[in-house]
Design a protein around this motif. Sequence first.
Motif, PDB file in Angstrom:
ATOM      1  N   MET A  87     -33.215  72.576  -3.061  1.00 16.44           N
ATOM      2  CA  MET A  87     -31.950  71.885  -2.818  1.00 16.44           C
ATOM      3  C   MET A  87     -30.840  72.914  -2.635  1.00 16.44           C
ATOM      4  O   MET A  87     -30.944  74.038  -3.076  1.00 16.44           O
ATOM      5  CB  MET A  87     -31.603  70.975  -3.991  1.00 16.44           C
ATOM      6  N   LYS A  88     -29.784  72.451  -2.029  1.00 15.78           N
ATOM      7  CA  LYS A  88     -28.615  73.293  -1.802  1.00 15.78           C
ATOM      8  C   LYS A  88     -27.448  72.761  -2.620  1.00 15.78           C
ATOM      9  O   LYS A  88     -27.432  71.584  -2.986  1.00 15.78           O
ATOM     10  CB  LYS A  88     -28.255  73.277  -0.317  1.00 15.78           C
ATOM     11  N   PRO A  89     -26.445  73.609  -2.882  1.00 11.61           N
ATOM     12  CA  PRO A  89     -25.233  73.105  -3.533  1.00 11.61           C
ATOM     13  C   PRO A  89     -24.629  71.984  -2.694  1.00 11.61           C
ATOM     14  O   PRO A  89     -24.654  72.035  -1.460  1.00 11.61           O
ATOM     15  CB  PRO A  89     -24.311  74.323  -3.558  1.00 11.61           C
ATOM     16  N   LYS A  90     -24.114  70.970  -3.376  1.00 12.67           N
ATOM     17  CA  LYS A  90     -23.498  69.853  -2.651  1.00 12.67           C
ATOM     18  C   LYS A  90     -22.482  69.154  -3.543  1.00 12.67           C
ATOM     19  O   LYS A  90     -22.572  69.192  -4.768  1.00 12.67           O
ATOM     20  CB  LYS A  90     -24.563  68.858  -2.183  1.00 12.67           C
ATOM     21  N   ILE A  91     -21.544  68.497  -2.899  1.00 15.71           N
ATOM     22  CA  ILE A  91     -20.539  67.709  -3.611  1.00 15.71           C
ATOM     23  C   ILE A  91     -21.152  66.356  -3.969  1.00 15.71           C
ATOM     24  O   ILE A  91     -21.789  65.713  -3.133  1.00 15.71           O
ATOM     25  CB  ILE A  91     -19.275  67.503  -2.746  1.00 15.71           C
ATOM     26  N   ILE A  92     -20.950  65.941  -5.203  1.00 17.89           N
ATOM     27  CA  ILE A  92     -21.365  64.621  -5.673  1.00 17.89           C
ATOM     28  C   ILE A  92     -20.111  63.804  -5.939  1.00 17.89           C
ATOM     29  O   ILE A  92     -19.234  64.238  -6.698  1.00 17.89           O
ATOM     30  CB  ILE A  92     -22.198  64.725  -6.974  1.00 17.89           C
ATOM     31  N   ASN A  93     -20.008  62.667  -5.290  1.00 14.89           N
ATOM     32  CA  ASN A  93     -18.882  61.763  -5.534  1.00 14.89           C
ATOM     33  C   ASN A  93     -19.239  60.820  -6.668  1.00 14.89           C
ATOM     34  O   ASN A  93     -20.282  60.171  -6.638  1.00 14.89           O
ATOM     35  CB  ASN A  93     -18.543  60.956  -4.274  1.00 14.89           C
ATOM     36  N   PHE A  94     -18.372  60.734  -7.650  1.00 12.12           N
ATOM     37  CA  PHE A  94     -18.570  59.826  -8.772  1.00 12.12           C
ATOM     38  C   PHE A  94     -17.779  58.546  -8.528  1.00 12.12           C
ATOM     39  O   PHE A  94     -16.800  58.553  -7.773  1.00 12.12           O
ATOM     40  CB  PHE A  94     -18.111  60.483 -10.078  1.00 12.12           C
ATOM     41  N   PRO A  95     -18.188  57.443  -9.136  1.00 12.29           N
ATOM     42  CA  PRO A  95     -17.435  56.201  -8.971  1.00 12.29           C
ATOM     43  C   PRO A  95     -15.988  56.384  -9.433  1.00 12.29           C
ATOM     44  O   PRO A  95     -15.728  57.058 -10.428  1.00 12.29           O
ATOM     45  CB  PRO A  95     -18.175  55.211  -9.879  1.00 12.29           C
ATOM     46  N   LYS A  96     -15.077  55.807  -8.690  1.00 11.59           N
ATOM     47  CA  LYS A  96     -13.659  55.855  -9.047  1.00 11.59           C
ATOM     48  C   LYS A  96     -13.169  54.406  -9.133  1.00 11.59           C
ATOM     49  O   LYS A  96     -13.066  53.721  -8.116  1.00 11.59           O
ATOM     50  CB  LYS A  96     -12.858  56.631  -8.008  1.00 11.59           C
ATOM     51  N   ILE A  97     -12.921  53.969 -10.347  1.00 16.03           N
ATOM     52  CA  ILE A  97     -12.429  52.617 -10.588  1.00 16.03           C
ATOM     53  C   ILE A  97     -10.906  52.700 -10.670  1.00 16.03           C
ATOM     54  O   ILE A  97     -10.361  53.272 -11.621  1.00 16.03           O
ATOM     55  CB  ILE A  97     -12.999  52.029 -11.899  1.00 16.03           C
ATOM     56  N   GLN A  98     -10.242  52.155  -9.658  1.00 18.44           N
ATOM     57  CA  GLN A  98      -8.781  52.232  -9.622  1.00 18.44           C
ATOM     58  C   GLN A  98      -8.176  51.043 -10.356  1.00 18.44           C
ATOM     59  O   GLN A  98      -8.658  49.914 -10.243  1.00 18.44           O
ATOM     60  CB  GLN A  98      -8.284  52.290  -8.186  1.00 18.44           C
ATOM     61  N   ASP A  99      -7.131  51.333 -11.099  1.00 18.33           N
ATOM     62  CA  ASP A  99      -6.463  50.322 -11.906  1.00 18.33           C
ATOM     63  C   ASP A  99      -5.004  50.746 -12.035  1.00 18.33           C
ATOM     64  O   ASP A  99      -4.731  51.938 -12.199  1.00 18.33           O
ATOM     65  CB  ASP A  99      -7.135  50.259 -13.292  1.00 18.33           C
ATOM     66  N   PRO A 100      -4.063  49.817 -11.969  1.00 25.14           N
ATOM     67  CA  PRO A 100      -2.650  50.189 -12.114  1.00 25.14           C
ATOM     68  C   PRO A 100      -2.351  50.884 -13.443  1.00 25.14           C
ATOM     69  O   PRO A 100      -1.395  51.644 -13.557  1.00 25.14           O
ATOM     70  CB  PRO A 100      -1.899  48.863 -12.023  1.00 25.14           C
ATOM     71  N   ARG A 101      -3.186  50.661 -14.449  1.00 25.14           N
ATOM     72  CA  ARG A 101      -2.977  51.278 -15.763  1.00 25.14           C
ATOM     73  C   ARG A 101      -3.555  52.685 -15.836  1.00 25.14           C
ATOM     74  O   ARG A 101      -3.372  53.390 -16.831  1.00 25.14           O
ATOM     75  CB  ARG A 101      -3.631  50.425 -16.856  1.00 25.14           C
ATOM     76  N   GLY A 102      -4.256  53.115 -14.793  1.00 25.35           N
ATOM     77  CA  GLY A 102      -4.883  54.429 -14.757  1.00 25.35           C
ATOM     78  C   GLY A 102      -6.314  54.308 -14.266  1.00 25.35           C
ATOM     79  O   GLY A 102      -6.965  53.290 -14.489  1.00 25.35           O
ATOM     80  N   ASN A 103      -6.787  55.318 -13.586  1.00 25.51           N
ATOM     81  CA  ASN A 103      -8.121  55.290 -12.990  1.00 25.51           C
ATOM     82  C   ASN A 103      -9.187  55.688 -13.999  1.00 25.51           C
ATOM     83  O   ASN A 103      -8.904  56.342 -15.003  1.00 25.51           O
ATOM     84  CB  ASN A 103      -8.176  56.211 -11.781  1.00 25.51           C
ATOM     85  N   LEU A 104     -10.423  55.302 -13.697  1.00 25.80           N
ATOM     86  CA  LEU A 104     -11.559  55.620 -14.547  1.00 25.80           C
ATOM     87  C   LEU A 104     -12.693  56.104 -13.661  1.00 25.80           C
ATOM     88  O   LEU A 104     -12.961  55.518 -12.615  1.00 25.80           O
ATOM     89  CB  LEU A 104     -11.990  54.367 -15.314  1.00 25.80           C
ATOM     90  N   THR A 105     -13.332  57.178 -14.068  1.00 26.31           N
ATOM     91  CA  THR A 105     -14.512  57.693 -13.380  1.00 26.31           C
ATOM     92  C   THR A 105     -15.596  57.906 -14.411  1.00 26.31           C
ATOM     93  O   THR A 105     -15.318  58.301 -15.536  1.00 26.31           O
ATOM     94  CB  THR A 105     -14.188  59.013 -12.657  1.00 26.31           C
ATOM     95  N   PHE A 106     -16.835  57.635 -14.028  1.00 27.14           N
ATOM     96  CA  PHE A 106     -17.947  57.817 -14.949  1.00 27.14           C
ATOM     97  C   PHE A 106     -19.120  58.456 -14.225  1.00 27.14           C
ATOM     98  O   PHE A 106     -19.155  58.515 -13.001  1.00 27.14           O
ATOM     99  CB  PHE A 106     -18.370  56.478 -15.579  1.00 27.14           C
TER     100      PHE A 106
END
Length: 132
Positions: free
Chosen positions: A1-20
Amino acid sequence: MKPKIINFPKIQDPRGNLTFMQNPTQIPFEIERVFWTYDVPGGEIRGGHAYCEQEEILIALSGSFDVIITQEDKSIEKFSLNRSYYGLYLPAKTWRHIENFSTNALALHISSKKYFTDDYIRDFEVFKNLFK
């Protein structure tokens, strides 16, 4: 495998975002160790090694920094990390160093192995010989 960018879920909320992240959906290995680097003085460089077996994901939780990947033929690829909802996957046998830390940068390292000094390759010539 090669180095690569992994996108994580981004849950947007007016109170602040959450990623897991969770296995195996976003992380391609079982997590054995987590550590972070911070308070890196201006102009300093971290890393400058590869691992024999360890895989790693780097995430800029705060601020920004550049991860420089050097191939055995000395070709270079630069990844600029500056968002907490994506990370850079680094497979084993990937030579890297980290530079250009912004003020208050916080780098999260997620690893597939516990710390084991013999897994580190700290000499670029030794690294190059792995591919011959």
